[in-house]
Design a protein around this motif. Structure first.
Motif, PDB file in Angstrom:
ATOM      1  N   ARG A 184     -95.022-123.981 -11.023  1.00 33.43           N
ATOM      2  CA  ARG A 184     -96.354-123.520 -11.589  1.00 33.43           C
ATOM      3  C   ARG A 184     -97.667-123.039 -10.880  1.00 33.43           C
ATOM      4  N   GLY A 185     -98.216-122.446 -11.312  1.00 34.23           N
ATOM      5  CA  GLY A 185     -99.644-121.970 -10.570  1.00 34.23           C
ATOM      6  C   GLY A 185     -99.405-120.414 -10.258  1.00 34.23           C
ATOM      7  N   ARG A 186     -99.691-119.873  -8.937  1.00 34.05           N
ATOM      8  CA  ARG A 186     -99.872-118.671  -8.550  1.00 34.05           C
ATOM      9  C   ARG A 186     -98.611-118.356  -7.420  1.00 34.05           C
ATOM     10  N   ILE A 187     -98.169-117.324  -7.268  1.00 32.79           N
ATOM     11  CA  ILE A 187     -97.330-116.896  -6.178  1.00 32.79           C
ATOM     12  C   ILE A 187     -98.106-116.190  -5.099  1.00 32.79           C
ATOM     13  N   GLN A 188     -97.648-116.263  -4.049  1.00 36.75           N
ATOM     14  CA  GLN A 188     -98.466-115.497  -2.864  1.00 36.75           C
ATOM     15  C   GLN A 188     -97.465-114.262  -2.378  1.00 36.75           C
ATOM     16  N   ALA A 189     -97.862-113.212  -2.765  1.00 37.42           N
ATOM     17  CA  ALA A 189     -97.250-111.995  -2.357  1.00 37.42           C
ATOM     18  C   ALA A 189     -97.734-111.474  -0.908  1.00 37.42           C
ATOM     19  N   PHE A 190     -96.762-110.682  -0.245  1.00 33.40           N
ATOM     20  CA  PHE A 190     -97.105-110.277   1.200  1.00 33.40           C
ATOM     21  C   PHE A 190     -96.749-108.782   1.144  1.00 33.40           C
ATOM     22  N   ASN A 191     -97.515-108.202   2.024  1.00 37.81           N
ATOM     23  CA  ASN A 191     -97.200-106.755   2.656  1.00 37.81           C
ATOM     24  C   ASN A 191     -96.591-106.813   3.977  1.00 37.81           C
ATOM     25  N   HIS A 192     -95.296-106.936   4.016  1.00 38.20           N
ATOM     26  CA  HIS A 192     -94.418-107.119   5.044  1.00 38.20           C
ATOM     27  C   HIS A 192     -94.661-108.733   5.444  1.00 38.20           C
ATOM     28  N   LEU A 193     -95.420-108.707   6.535  1.00 37.21           N
ATOM     29  CA  LEU A 193     -95.884-110.110   7.180  1.00 37.21           C
ATOM     30  C   LEU A 193     -97.231-110.571   6.915  1.00 37.21           C
ATOM     31  N   ASP A 194     -98.069-109.903   6.146  1.00 37.35           N
ATOM     32  CA  ASP A 194     -99.276-109.925   5.926  1.00 37.35           C
ATOM     33  C   ASP A 194     -99.657-110.492   4.603  1.00 37.35           C
ATOM     34  N   LYS A 195    -100.279-111.753   4.288  1.00 40.64           N
ATOM     35  CA  LYS A 195    -100.482-112.081   3.034  1.00 40.64           C
ATOM     36  C   LYS A 195    -101.386-110.715   2.182  1.00 40.64           C
ATOM     37  N   ALA A 196    -100.704-110.913   0.986  1.00 41.53           N
ATOM     38  CA  ALA A 196    -101.410-109.947   0.180  1.00 41.53           C
ATOM     39  C   ALA A 196    -102.140-110.466  -1.183  1.00 41.53           C
ATOM     40  N   ASP A 197    -101.867-110.049  -2.288  1.00 42.00           N
ATOM     41  CA  ASP A 197    -102.401-110.714  -3.639  1.00 42.00           C
ATOM     42  C   ASP A 197    -101.510-111.705  -3.896  1.00 42.00           C
ATOM     43  N   THR A 198    -102.367-112.668  -4.902  1.00 39.30           N
ATOM     44  CA  THR A 198    -101.520-113.737  -5.839  1.00 39.30           C
ATOM     45  C   THR A 198    -101.452-113.347  -7.173  1.00 39.30           C
ATOM     46  N   PHE A 199    -100.325-113.891  -7.999  1.00 42.84           N
ATOM     47  CA  PHE A 199    -100.248-113.542  -9.104  1.00 42.84           C
ATOM     48  C   PHE A 199     -99.762-114.939  -9.853  1.00 42.84           C
ATOM     49  N   PRO A 200    -100.375-115.064 -11.142  1.00 44.24           N
ATOM     50  CA  PRO A 200    -100.303-115.978 -11.802  1.00 44.24           C
ATOM     51  C   PRO A 200     -98.600-116.020 -12.382  1.00 44.24           C
ATOM     52  N   VAL A 201     -98.196-117.340 -12.332  1.00 45.36           N
ATOM     53  CA  VAL A 201     -96.749-117.702 -12.717  1.00 45.36           C
ATOM     54  C   VAL A 201     -96.825-117.820 -14.249  1.00 45.36           C
ATOM     55  N   ASP A 202     -95.815-117.121 -14.958  1.00 49.80           N
ATOM     56  CA  ASP A 202     -95.821-117.055 -16.431  1.00 49.80           C
ATOM     57  C   ASP A 202     -95.074-118.412 -17.121  1.00 49.80           C
TER      58      ASP A 202
END
Length: 183
Positions: A38-56
């Motif tokens: 639960r919570g949020r996922i952490q997306a990446f742009n290759h090896l760099d942290k990008a945005d987070t998104f809420p888990v449905d």
């Protein structure tokens, strides 16, 4: 058209999540972010942290029956983590058992290998996975996108540069699978 997007809590390649997600929205569908926690996922742009998104929804609380299709975005860490989660692997297998379409891009083919669903199938992926796919009984091809019409439709693509072709291939297959589809 209700489509599950399965990701690990960390490591998904952002563009491989957001581009197909937008395609589903633009087609009038409902994308649903499913993860192992639960919570949020952490997306990446290759090896760099990008945005987070809420888990449905959490993978243990849903089944393939609730969806018309499954998208497996890539990123190296994402499918590697999913391979170690039996709930995620079972969720993927359920789509195949029920004959529902599945679309996977880039390194996401690792999740398919772990689920034991590539034997006898033709698919593409990031090139470094071709030996894994062959060892699992699949046939690897170097194509922008490949649609395997086996017992269920399997749409695969190699990398972010192929997202336009990926989108054009999976949307009609998902729309056709949807019970609300008028085609």
């Amino acid at each position: 058209m209700r489509i599950a997007f399965l990701t690990a809590p960390e490591g998904v390649e952002q563009i491989e999540l957001t581009e197909p997600w937008e395609a589903v929205l633009e087609a009038g569908g409902e994308p649903v972010l499913v993860s192992t926690k639960r919570g949020r996922i952490q997306a990446f742009n290759h090896l760099d942290k990008a945005d987070t998104f809420p888990v449905d929804q959490v993978v243990g609380d849903v089944s393939a029956e609730s969806f018309d299709g499954l998208v497996l975005p890539g990123g190296v860490a994402n499918p590697d983590a999913l391979r170690l989660d039996e709930g995620a692997i079972s969720f993927v297998r359920d789509f195949f058992d029920q004959g529902r379409p599945v679309a996977a891009i880039c390194h996401a083919a690792w999740t398919l290998v772990e689920a034991g669903v590539v034997s006898g199938r033709v698919l593409t992926s990031w090139p470094s996975l071709q030996t894994d796919i062959r060892n699992a009984g699949g046939t690897w091809v170097d194509e922008q996108v490949h649609v395997d019409q086996g017992p269920n439709v399997l749409i695969t693509s190699r990398k972010p540069d192929d997202l336009k072709a990926f989108r054009e291939a999976f949307l009609p297959e998902f729309a056709q699978a949807s019970p609300k589809s008028t085609s």
